[in-house]
Design a protein around this motif. Structure first.
Motif, PDB file in Angstrom:
ATOM      1  N   VAL A 106       0.683  -1.067   0.001  1.00 24.61           N
ATOM      2  CA  VAL A 106       0.165  -0.215   0.062  1.00 24.61           C
ATOM      3  C   VAL A 106       0.564   1.348   0.257  1.00 24.61           C
ATOM      4  CG1 VAL A 106      -2.191   1.578   1.108  1.00 24.61           C
ATOM      5  CG2 VAL A 106      -1.983  -1.339   0.742  1.00 24.61           C
ATOM      6  N   ASN A 107       1.953   0.975   0.846  1.00 24.53           N
ATOM      7  CA  ASN A 107       3.100   2.629   0.818  1.00 24.53           C
ATOM      8  C   ASN A 107       3.527   3.333  -0.831  1.00 24.53           C
ATOM      9  OD1 ASN A 107       2.338   2.965   3.526  1.00 24.53           O
ATOM     10  ND2 ASN A 107       4.038   2.321   4.128  1.00 24.53           N
ATOM     11  N   VAL A 108       4.072   1.618  -1.084  1.00 23.70           N
ATOM     12  CA  VAL A 108       4.485   1.680  -2.206  1.00 23.70           C
ATOM     13  C   VAL A 108       3.983   2.723  -3.161  1.00 23.70           C
ATOM     14  CG1 VAL A 108       5.461   0.837  -3.575  1.00 23.70           C
ATOM     15  CG2 VAL A 108       6.653   0.147  -1.880  1.00 23.70           C
ATOM     16  N   LEU A 109       2.585   2.467  -3.007  1.00 27.41           N
ATOM     17  CA  LEU A 109       1.235   2.291  -4.217  1.00 27.41           C
ATOM     18  C   LEU A 109       0.942   3.850  -3.550  1.00 27.41           C
ATOM     19  CD1 LEU A 109      -1.188  -1.052  -4.507  1.00 27.41           C
ATOM     20  CD2 LEU A 109       0.156   0.409  -6.672  1.00 27.41           C
ATOM     21  N   TYR A 110       1.085   3.964  -2.963  1.00 29.80           N
ATOM     22  CA  TYR A 110       0.887   5.477  -2.269  1.00 29.80           C
ATOM     23  C   TYR A 110       2.462   6.036  -2.689  1.00 29.80           C
ATOM     24  CZ  TYR A 110      -3.438   6.133   0.713  1.00 29.80           C
ATOM     25  OH  TYR A 110      -4.034   6.262   1.123  1.00 29.80           O
ATOM     26  N   LEU A 111       3.187   6.062  -2.825  1.00 31.69           N
ATOM     27  CA  LEU A 111       4.355   6.434  -3.200  1.00 31.69           C
ATOM     28  C   LEU A 111       4.112   7.003  -5.169  1.00 31.69           C
ATOM     29  CD1 LEU A 111       7.707   5.378  -1.390  1.00 31.69           C
ATOM     30  CD2 LEU A 111       6.264   7.780  -1.054  1.00 31.69           C
ATOM     31  N   PHE A 112       3.777   5.776  -5.789  1.00 32.27           N
ATOM     32  CA  PHE A 112       4.045   5.436  -6.794  1.00 32.27           C
ATOM     33  C   PHE A 112       2.556   6.769  -7.486  1.00 32.27           C
ATOM     34  CE2 PHE A 112       1.266   3.207 -10.588  1.00 32.27           C
ATOM     35  CZ  PHE A 112       2.206   3.579 -11.367  1.00 32.27           C
ATOM     36  N   CYS A 113       1.542   6.775  -6.963  1.00 33.62           N
ATOM     37  CA  CYS A 113       0.953   7.765  -7.041  1.00 33.62           C
ATOM     38  C   CYS A 113       1.164   9.562  -7.382  1.00 33.62           C
ATOM     39  CB  CYS A 113      -0.820   7.462  -6.770  1.00 33.62           C
ATOM     40  SG  CYS A 113      -1.244   5.565  -6.573  1.00 33.62           S
ATOM     41  N   ALA A 114       1.506   9.186  -6.065  1.00 32.97           N
ATOM     42  CA  ALA A 114       2.146  11.009  -5.714  1.00 32.97           C
ATOM     43  C   ALA A 114       3.277  11.040  -6.386  1.00 32.97           C
ATOM     44  CB  ALA A 114       2.494  10.615  -4.526  1.00 32.97           C
ATOM     45  N   ALA A 115       4.089   9.695  -6.893  1.00 33.81           N
ATOM     46  CA  ALA A 115       4.976  10.490  -8.190  1.00 33.81           C
ATOM     47  C   ALA A 115       4.445  10.606  -9.586  1.00 33.81           C
ATOM     48  CB  ALA A 115       5.982   9.253  -8.335  1.00 33.81           C
TER      49      ALA A 115
END
Length: 1919
Positions: free
Chosen positions: A247-256
């Motif tokens: 979940v955290n990496v998906l958040y970072l992915f969408c944020a980037a």
């Protein structure tokens, strides 16, 4: 080919240069020293070698390695591999201390410095390639050579490293022998190798698996990726997921992707680099284009506050410095957390993609999860190796992007093919076809920089392709079928992962590395290790030069072009809409649209008209809109574009409706499809003048959206360029006569065509190439001219004076134009409007032109620069645009002129409103549309017909603003819609833009809000010129805020000719000041004339002097002889000329009421009035004491008028305490005054003779005040009674419990507390706790805790009653002050309290007028919202609660009930709040209404309002903002609040009021309407001055026009029973005690009602006319047609009271009509009613048991229980409250609820008007319930109702309980029980047994007991 390493650098600690105690690094050596041309040396390498700073350490650290990334100015990334080790050196600090003085040595910190320290040294390789492992090995080898002192020279190793060249992509790289060594001249094999590696053949690779070496016995294989476009990730992605979770990496992915700032924290530098690399890898095929710094040195931390997005890594050491970053997402790799700040909103992937991606990722990372619950899990489930897992995760993201971007190539526009392809992406079309226009994530991604890079990189149709191109082109179908099946998705993912892995590791077998590591002992022995040597620069440079020379001599490399045509994949249309988002458009709807269009073109207008509403509804759907564009296009192609007026009108309506539902993005391309049509359809207006459809569809947002025009332009350019090449190709092909091929060529897309052209480009000759470039350029240029024209068509309004564009959002950004009044009035005004000077109009139209020219220029600049138009052409365009616009404006002017001459097409006839007598039109009807607001009843949404929107006209009259028209919906078209409100009630007017759903789009509108709870949203029809609308607004403002109150309708009514009266200066009343002077002069003349001859015995006292002096200050006349004014009588003081006026004063309401209350008379002989406690004072007859008080005032008998002059100064506005009501039973009085002045003393009103030796003014004033209060107290009969203070007449001693009346027993009283409140000089420290019930309340030291609940607290209970009923007032009877002063908590300073505690202050919180004003505004918005809302927080009840209106009512009612209680218990009350004219008036009026039944009749209520509101100076004009002067103060409905309170009481006591609820609404409406003069002006003084106080009766000139609302009500009341309350059946002297809690209050339906059939039902002349008209139309109707008796009543349309009258009204009406039919003179309704009532009463008396129904109808009256709701029973210890309402079957007495309602219960609800039927009565002792004592009660036996009721005493009117004789089983002689009365003979006891319980009674003696038993028995036998 590329160099493996560009530079080799040695960086060391700089011993000489320390900045602020921090060490610095410096570059010791760099090879090569000369920079490469293609790769400049990056700056700041030394910072990145030690990101946490250069420091010396006491112990040797292990060697470390990491790769930092630096980005140069050209956005090229340089990878700096840093290998750091530590070298020992002598401590420089020690040397310093030895060298320094002893003093300095002392200052050094006392830390033992080690002798030897270690400094870092870094070996750095700078490269443009990212080969972490190769760099780690090479640098490790160099270090090993140095540490282990191997034989190979370091220069050789470094030289070989710097000359190593490898291919960028395409497999592994091989070399065996060193390129060079120091002892040999370079050999030829090296050159051969160079050549071999430049052109490696596959077979060569396979046979000769050689490795590269640096010449130190090492071997390495470097595997280069097969395809360079795919990123190389190693295992960094898998590590990132391990550290942070899915979940955290998906958040970072969408944020980037959505361009947020991301910061990684870790204590490991290599991990930071890996994490950043991993995040970039999963973003493929998008490339990150913002700041990217995987390792940021501590010295550069301020970079983190940059405003642009970034991905940065920072060592955890600096964590604390990242805490205050507010908009940065922080990912902590070591802790596994991602922190997203509150202000950052990350848009996530759209569902179901997000869920599917998470599922796929968890299957890759945690395959055990799926089988975790299985009983027999598979044997071996293991996640793949880290490197494979890494590729699987990346495959999931590739799969995700393939789904996100599927079909993107179909939305690419190719606008140039040669010399370079120029490609643009059509975002709106892509989102529209994917049905994702609402998706936040995709919108942001498509708008982002990364996607722009993606389009420019992947757009070209002829280029090398990669895995992603294949996926998005060929595998879409597979992805679509498998997306719901996770296992199939996993198989696909694994296939993709395999390809990714193969790309990174083309030869996984060749992984032989042989690199030496330093030996163990060399690492451990730190002593004796030599420093890293200085290298021989010449030797290294030699290697480099040799390699460069060899490369130059080598033949040039021709890399095989692997370009191909990029496949487009399936078109988008096939992909989308499988979820059935086809908008439920059945074929039937499309059929309707087609038919309607056909009818229009076949001129079958009636048919078309019928279908029109259905078509407009169908056009809400997308497919219907597309169908419309196609159908219309067919007709254009058939040359049927010239229409007649009606056809044109219908087509325009359909176009508008279609465009109205398009968003400004036009994602479905509907506006794009309509653009050619609106420039085709036209109508002929006159000779050579044609109007095109575009002039009627300009009002849509889409035309002002730059992106729409760009997309349109590019799409057209693409079509033209495609056509250009199709022609040339066709020509060539026809020569070859290959027709089939030509056919197939026609089908190809523009991208395919471009790819073919790109392929052929190199084969063309120079001339051919130039020709093609020019052709394309001129195509774009001609399109730009075409679009400049098109845009001017749609942006220039038909009426160029209406500068719509300047105000609309699209052009607003050209220059910031606010939507303010100024702009609007300038833009909208025309030559003849108010503020225009000559020549202004030209400037105006040019203003429109300028804004359009600027908009088109911006467009042209953008598209021409992007599509490579030459500068000459661009300049030519810019010169053309103003001419195009100007030319178009001229054409439009002609069209506009002609179009105004057109007869309007079948618009509904304007209906004329009926006007009141005396009401005149100010502006005639302007055609407008009445749009619906937030009330849903009229729109048909809640059922019922859609009455709004309606089309009609708005009329402005001298009195009202009226809309009259018919509903737009044809099905309801025969109804008439009227909405109106008085101009005087307008509270807010604002400009709005209105979209009309059904008809053409109408721009300008007004929203007008009225305080009569009405809202008009009108949109001006296009036929209304803007200047007319402007003039309407100005007239409206003039009427709303006249210069003077004489300009209001109440004064101007009937005076035709004048629109608004200016206040003329007449001789009679030049101004307020002169008038008052005249008044005063008259007074002085009278006084001096009468007293010249009289002698005066006493010397002038100081008080008299000052009071008279102040009166005479305006004229400097000194009066030598003065009199004690208290001896003057009215008749003797006034000249005969003034007597007429004074007799009028006497007639006024106040005097009539004072005489009724026995408060004083006006007789010339003063003997009789001397012994009365109060007298009528004439001190204010000239309004000199207080301008806002009436002329006659009630004051205590013994206070002389002179004192009044002094006292009044202590009070605000001079409003000193005067008596306004007296309790008939307890003789307590109610007084009113303003609050005391803030200072409490009047130091600023210094008298001229303060010098004289008299007490200081402050003291004397407060003494006077005290005397005054004392005089009031002593006038009370309870005070003068000698027996004591507490025995009030009307209360028996039983109430007094143990309270003795002597003063000794009284505890410290509220007087002490008042001292604390007022903070006197003798301020008592600490507090008195008091006995009785008060102690708990008043324990606080300064009463700071007081709140408005004082009413319930005073009543002695800690907790208020659950239902808000007033509490047991018993304690008030025990210990009370004679006078309670209700004061404002904030203002209670400076009044001196009574030392004997004879009065007491009750501080309450007052709602000030600002609160009332704001609350009312919110209430209006809640009841009449301006637009519908679905937000849960904006619902009616929530808004009502937020308005706090009900809370304010609760406060006012609560205080009033408290005052009623106090008065009822014999204490007087003085209400002394604010200025004495708002809340005071409300409270005082409500108290009188609750306490005195007289005020609940028509006469009484009128008198109450006239006395308390009009005479005592409530500021109606000021609070109602009736004139220009009071405009700023705003509307504050204090009187409306009072009427609402009365309405609340009326609801709870419906039988106590003679008038109905309608009466209150009528007053409320006309209080705001200014139709009558009653509620105008601020005081009697103002009314006398304008001469309106006494004219009401005498004015008979125009009997039609009523000047007083009371007269009007009287006239109406005689005609019809509208104001009468049929339930009126009062009890004698009934005191009402309503429930006051918010939960007991109801919203007044006055705020919510609406009658659209005729407007507000409060102007009766209009109602009667409406009725007559309705009858006439009914008669005219076809008599032959069958008539239905049914009538539908619509709640918001019909007047319900008329449509469904109550039974009595209906009967009276029928009676009248019958009498009329029989030709009898009809009797007045009131006489009829009274007759019926009296007959009913006599019948009731005659019958032994009156019929239930008749008593219900005629003399309904709520029972005693219901009346005593407020007072709780004394004998039950708990104050049990009593249910309110007709449905209370059980009272809170001793009678429990029976199973069936007994007869007496039925009786108890309705009781005859004869107060009681008392068959037998007397005193009996009754034993209470269990453990209760015996109590004496007054018992009444009622044979009629079969009840035995009991009261506290004979005088008591409130029944304390009753026994139902219907349930009596036996009456027997009883025996005395415990606690029975002593000294009573035994036979005096008897028992009554009912089916519920046994009652024990005791009479005075046995005979009395026998009498009682007999009476009860006989009553039973009667039953």
């Amino acid at each position: 080919m590329a160099r493996l390493a560009d530079y080799f650098v040695v960086v060391g600690y700089d011993l000489d240069n320390r900045v602020e105690g921090e060490g610095q690094g410096r570059i010791l050596q760099r090879f090569p020293e000369k920079e490469w041309e293609d790769s400049p040396f990056p700056q700041g390498v030394e910072l990145f070698c030690q990101p946490s700073g250069w420091q010396l350490v006491p112990e040797r650290q292990p060697a470390s390695f990491f790769v930092a990334v630096l980005t140069d100015i050209n956005s090229e990334r340089h990878y700096c591999a840093c290998f750091t080790f530590w070298e020992g050196l002598d401590n420089p600090q020690l040397k310093k201390t030895e060298a320094g003085d002893a003093d300095e040595a002392d200052e050094e910190p006392a830390v033992v410095q080690p002798a030897k320290v270690f400094a870092p040294k870094s070996l750095v390789v700078v490269s443009q390639l990212d080969y972490t492992e190769a760099f780690r090995n090479c640098l490790g080898l160099i270090y090993t050579v140095h540490v282990d002192s191997l034989s190979t020279p370091l220069e050789t190793v470094i030289g070989n490293l710097l000359t190593c060249v490898i291919p960028i992509a395409g497999g592994s790289q091989i070399d065996e022998s060193p390129v060079c060594s120091l002892d040999k001249v370079p050999q030829s094999p090296a050159c051969d190798w160079l050549l071999a590696c430049l052109q490696p053949g596959p077979e060569e690779r396979e046979d000769s698996l050689r490795t590269i070496t640096l010449g130190a016995g090492d071997r390495q294989v470097i595997q280069t990726p097969i395809n360079e476009s795919l990123p190389v990730s190693g295992s960094s992605v898998a590590l990132l997921f391990r550290q942070l979770g899915i979940v955290n990496v998906l958040y970072l992915f969408c944020a980037a992707l959505t361009e947020h700032k991301i910061l990684f924290l870790s204590s490991s530098y290599q991990r930071l680099t890996d994490a950043c690399r991993g995040l970039l890898a999963i973003m493929f095929p998008l490339k990150y284009s913002f700041t990217y710094v995987p390792i940021l040195p501590g010295k550069l931390l301020e970079v983190l506050s940059t405003p642009t997005p970034f991905i940065i890594g920072v060592n955890s050491f600096f964590r604390s410095e990242t805490q205050e970053l507010l908009d940065v997402i922080i990912a902590d790799l070591d802790g596994g957390t991602v922190t997203i700040p509150e202000c950052v909103h990350i848009s996530l992937l759209p569902e179901p993609l997000l869920q599917q991606t998470q599922t796929a990722l968890s299957m890759v990372l945690d395959p055990e999860l799926e089988f975790a619950d299985q009983a027999f899990p598979p044997q071996s489930i293991q996640s793949s190796a880290l490197k494979i897992q890494d590729k699987e995760i990346r495959a999931v993201f590739l799969w995700l992007f393939a789904r996100l971007f599927q079909g993107y190539r179909w939305c690419l526009h190719i606008i140039r093919i040669h010399p370079e392809p120029v490609i643009r992406f059509h975002k709106a079309a892509f989102l529209g076809q994917r049905s994702l226009t609402e998706d936040d994530f995709l919108m942001k991604v498509l708008d982002g920089m990364a996607f722009a890079g993606f389009v420019s990189e992947r757009g070209p149709p002829y280029r090398a392709t990669d895995l992603f191109d294949d996926l998005v082109a060929n595998q879409v179908e597979r992805i679509r079928q498998e997306e719901t099946c996770p296992h199939k998705v996993m198989n696909h993912v694994k296939e993709l992962a395999e390809q990714l892995f193969k790309n990174e590791n083309p030869y996984p077998a060749v992984a032989m590395h042989k690199v030496q590591r330093p030996s163990e002992n060399s690492q451990n022995t730190c002593q004796g290790q030599t420093a890293f040597p200085v290298l021989d620069e010449v030797a290294v440079q030699l290697f480099i030069d040799h390699a460069v020379a060899k490369l130059k001599n080598a033949p040039p490399v021709v890399k095989a072009e692997l370009k191909s045509l990029v496949p487009s994949g399936p078109p988008l249309g096939d992909i989308v809409d499988r979820n059935g988002i086809v908008m439920a458009n059945s074929a039937r709807r499309l059929e309707v649209v087609r038919n309607c269009i056909t009818y229009i073109f076949d001129n079958k207008m009636l048919e078309a008209k019928k279908l029109m509403p259905a078509v407009l509804r169908a056009l809400k759907g997308r497919t219907a809109r597309i169908c419309l564009t196609q159908e219309l296009n067919q007709h254009v192609l058939q040359n049927r574009a010239v229409l007649d007026d009606q056809q044109f009108d219908y087509i325009v309506r359909m176009l508008n409706c279609t465009l109205q539902d398009c968003s400004h993005m036009d994602e479905h391309g509907i506006a794009a499809a309509l653009l050619p049509l609106v420039t085709a359809f036209c109508r002929k207006l006159g000779a050579g003048i044609t109007q095109f459809a575009y002039s009627c569809v300009q009002e849509h947002m889409v035309w002002t959206n730059m992106q729409f025009w760009e997309a349109m332009f590019y799409s057209d350019v693409q079509n033209h360029i495609k056509a250009l090449y199709m022609e040339t190709d066709d020509g060539a092909l026809q020569n070859n006569s290959q027709d089939q091929q030509a056919e197939s060529n026609r089908e190809i897309s523009a991208l395919d065509l471009a790819a073919e052209q790109n392929r052929l480009w190199p084969t063309l000759s120079k001339e051919m190439q130039m020709e093609r470039v020019q052709k394309e350029e001129s195509t774009v240029f001609s399109q730009a001219i075409h679009y400049a024209n098109r845009m001017s068509y749609l942006l220039l309004p038909l009426d160029t004076s209406k500068n719509r564009l300047l105000r609309s959002t699209g052009l607003g950004d050209v220059e910031s134009v606010s939507n303010s009044y100024v702009t609007n009035s300038i833009a909208g005004s025309m030559a003849e409007s108010y503020d225009t000077e000559s020549g202004f109009e030209d400037a105006e139209s040019s203003d429109v032109a300028n804004s359009v020219v600027r908009f088109i220029n911006r467009f042209v600049d953008k598209v021409c620069n992007e599509s490579g138009v030459t500068n000459e052409h661009l300049k030519a365009l810019h010169a053309m645009i103003p001419d195009i616009v100007q030319m178009h404006i001229e054409t439009l002017d002609a069209v506009h002129r002609e179009s105004k001459r057109l007869p309007p097409i079948q618009k509904p006839k304007l209906l004329r409103p009926t006007l009141l007598p005396g009401e005149e039109l100010v502006m005639d009807g302007m055609r407008v549309h009445l749009v619906h607001d937030g009330r849903e009843e009229a729109t048909g949404l809640m059922g019922g017909p859609p009455l709004l929107p309606a089309e009609g006209a708005i009329f402005l009259t001298t009195y009202r603003l009226i809309f009259k028209g018919t509903p737009s919906d044809a099905l309801v078209g025969e109804q008439i819609v009227t909405r109106s409100f008085p101009v005087a009630s307008l509270t807010k007017e604002k400009r709005i833009s209105v979209t009309l759903s059904m008809d053409q789009f109408v721009q300008e509108g007004l929203q007008l809000r009225s305080c009569t709870f009405q809202l008009m949203k009108i949109a001006f029809d296009e036929e209304v010129a803007s200047d007319l609308a402007e003039s309407f607004r100005k007239h409206l403002h003039k009427l709303r805020f006249p210069q003077h109150v004489q300009g209001t309708f109440a004064f101007t009514v009937g005076q035709s000719g004048k629109l608004v009266l200016e206040p003329k200066t007449k001789d009679k009343n030049q101004s307020l000041k002169t008038l008052s002077k005249n008044l005063v002069k008259n007074a002085k003349r009278t006084i001096s004339r009468q007293y010249v001859s009289r002698k005066k015995e006493s010397l002038t006292t100081w008080e008299n002097r000052s009071s008279l002096q102040s009166e005479l200050d305006e004229d400097e006349i000194s009066v030598s002889e003065e009199v004690d004014q208290s001896t003057l009588t009215l008749s003797s003081t006034i000249r005969s000329s003034d007597r007429q006026t004074m007799s009028n004063v006497v007639e006024r309401a106040c005097c009539r009421d004072y005489q009724r209350l026995g408060l004083g008379t006006l007789s010339s002989s003063l003997t009789r009035s001397k012994n009365e406690p109060f007298r009528i004072s004439t001190a204010n007859r000239m309004y000199t004491v207080c301008r806002s008080y009436p002329g006659l005032l009630i004051i205590p008998q013994n206070i002389p008028d002179s004192t009044i002059h002094r006292i009044c100064r202590c009070y605000r506005q001079n409003r000193f305490p005067v008596v306004c009501w007296r309790h008939s039973r307890t003789k307590s009085v109610l007084l009113r005054s303003a609050g005391l002045h803030a200072k409490g003393v009047v130091s600023f009103f210094k008298s001229p003779n303060t010098q004289t030796a008299v007490p200081s003014q402050a003291d004397s004033t407060s003494l006077e005040q005290e005397k005054y209060l004392q005089a009031i107290i002593s006038s009370m009969p309870s005070y003068s009674e000698t027996t004591g203070r507490n025995t009030l007449s009307g209360f028996t001693s039983t109430h007094m419990n143990t309270s003795d009346s002597s003063d000794k027993l009284r505890q410290p009283k509220i007087g002490d507390l008042m001292k604390q409140v007022l903070g006197n000089k003798e301020d008592v420290p600490g507090t008195f706790s008091r006995g009785g019930k008060f102690g708990s309340i008043r324990g606080s030291s300064r009463l700071s805790a007081f709140n408005p609940d004082i009413g319930t607290r005073l009543a002695g209970k800690e907790s208020p009653q659950p239902n808000g009923g007033p509490n047991d007032p018993l304690f008030l009877r025990q210990q009370k002050a004679y006078l309670y002063i209700i004061g404002d908590k904030a203002q209670l300073k400076g009044g001196k309290q009574d030392s004997f505690q004879q009065w007491e202050v009750i501080p309450i919180e007052v709602c000030d007028v600002r609160q009332v004003k704001n609350s009312f505004k919110k209430l209006m918005k809640a009841c009449v919202p301006s637009s519908p809302t679905s937000e849960p927080n904006k619902g009616f009840l929530r808004l009502l609660e937020e308005s706090e209106w009900m809370t304010l009512l609760h406060r006012v009612l609560q205080v009033s009930v408290l005052v009623v209680e106090l008065l009822d218990t014999g204490s007087s009350v003085m209400v002394s709040l604010e200025d004495g004219w708002d809340v005071t008036t409300q409270v005082v009026s409500l108290v009188q209404l609750l306490s005195d039944p007289y005020y609940r009749t028509f006469d009484g209520f009128r008198l109450l309002v006239e006395k308390e509101w009009l005479s005592f100076g409530h500021r109606f004009s000021h609070r109602g903002a009736q004139t220009l002067a009071s405009q700023s103060s705003g509307f504050t409905p204090v009187f409306l609040q009072f009427l609402d309170c009365v309405h609340q009481i009326h609801l709870q006591f419906p039988m106590e009021f003679e008038f109905s609820q309608y009466y209150l609404k009528f007053l409320a409406y006309h209080y705001m309407s200014n139709r009558f003069r009653t509620f105008l002006l601020d005081s009697d003084y103002d009314r006398i001055e304008l001469g309106v106080l006494y004219e009401e009766k005498s004015d008979r000139k125009n009997p039609q026009v009523c000047k007083s609302v009371w007269d009007y009500i009287d006239r109406l009341y005689k005609k019809a029973p509208v104001f009468y309350n049929y339930m009126f059946s009062p009890e004698d002297d009934e005191v009402l005690r309503p429930y006051t809690f918010v939960s007991n209050l109801k919203v007044w339906d006055f705020y919510l009602e609406e009658t659209l059939s005729e407007g507000p039902p409060y102007d009766w002349e209009l109602r009667s006319r409406h009725e007559r008209l309705a009858e006439e139309t009914a008669e005219k109707a076809d008599a032959g047609a069958p008539k239905s008796q049914r009538r539908i009543v619509w709640p918001c349309y019909d007047d319900l009271s008329r449509a469904m009258p109550d039974a009595i009204t209906k009967l009276l009406q029928d009676l009248q009509s019958l009498e009329a039919e029989l030709g009898q003179t009809s009797e007045k309704w009131k006489d009829t009613w009274d007759k019926i009532k009296t007959t009913q009463r006599t019948e009731t008396k005659l019958e032994s048991k009156p019929s239930f129904s008749s008593s219900l109808l005629m003399s309904s009256n709520l029972s005693h229980q219901r009346r005593s709701q407020g007072v709780c029973l004394q004998d039950s210890g708990v104050g049990s409250s009593i249910k309110l309402g007709l449905d209370c079957e059980a009272s809170a007495t001793s009678t429990p609820v029976s199973g069936r309602p007994s007869t007496s219960t039925l009786y108890s609800q309705f009781q005859s008007t004869e107060s009681e039927n008392r068959s037998f009565e007397g005193i009996l002792y009754k034993r209470g319930a269990l453990l209760k004592p015996w109590r004496p009660r007054w018992f009444v036996l009622d044979k009629t109702k079969h009840q035995l009721r009991y009261y506290d005493s004979r005088q008591d009117k409130e029944c304390k309980g009753m026994i139902d004789l219907g349930g009596v089983e036996s009456v027997t002689v009883g025996t005395p029980t415990m606690g029975a009365p002593k000294n009573v003979e035994e036979k005096a006891f008897f028992d009554v047994k009912t089916d519920k319980r046994m009652y024990n009674f005791c009479a005075q003696d046995s005979s009395n007991a026998q009498l009682w038993m007999d009476s009860i028995q006989s009553c039973l036998s009667d039953a």
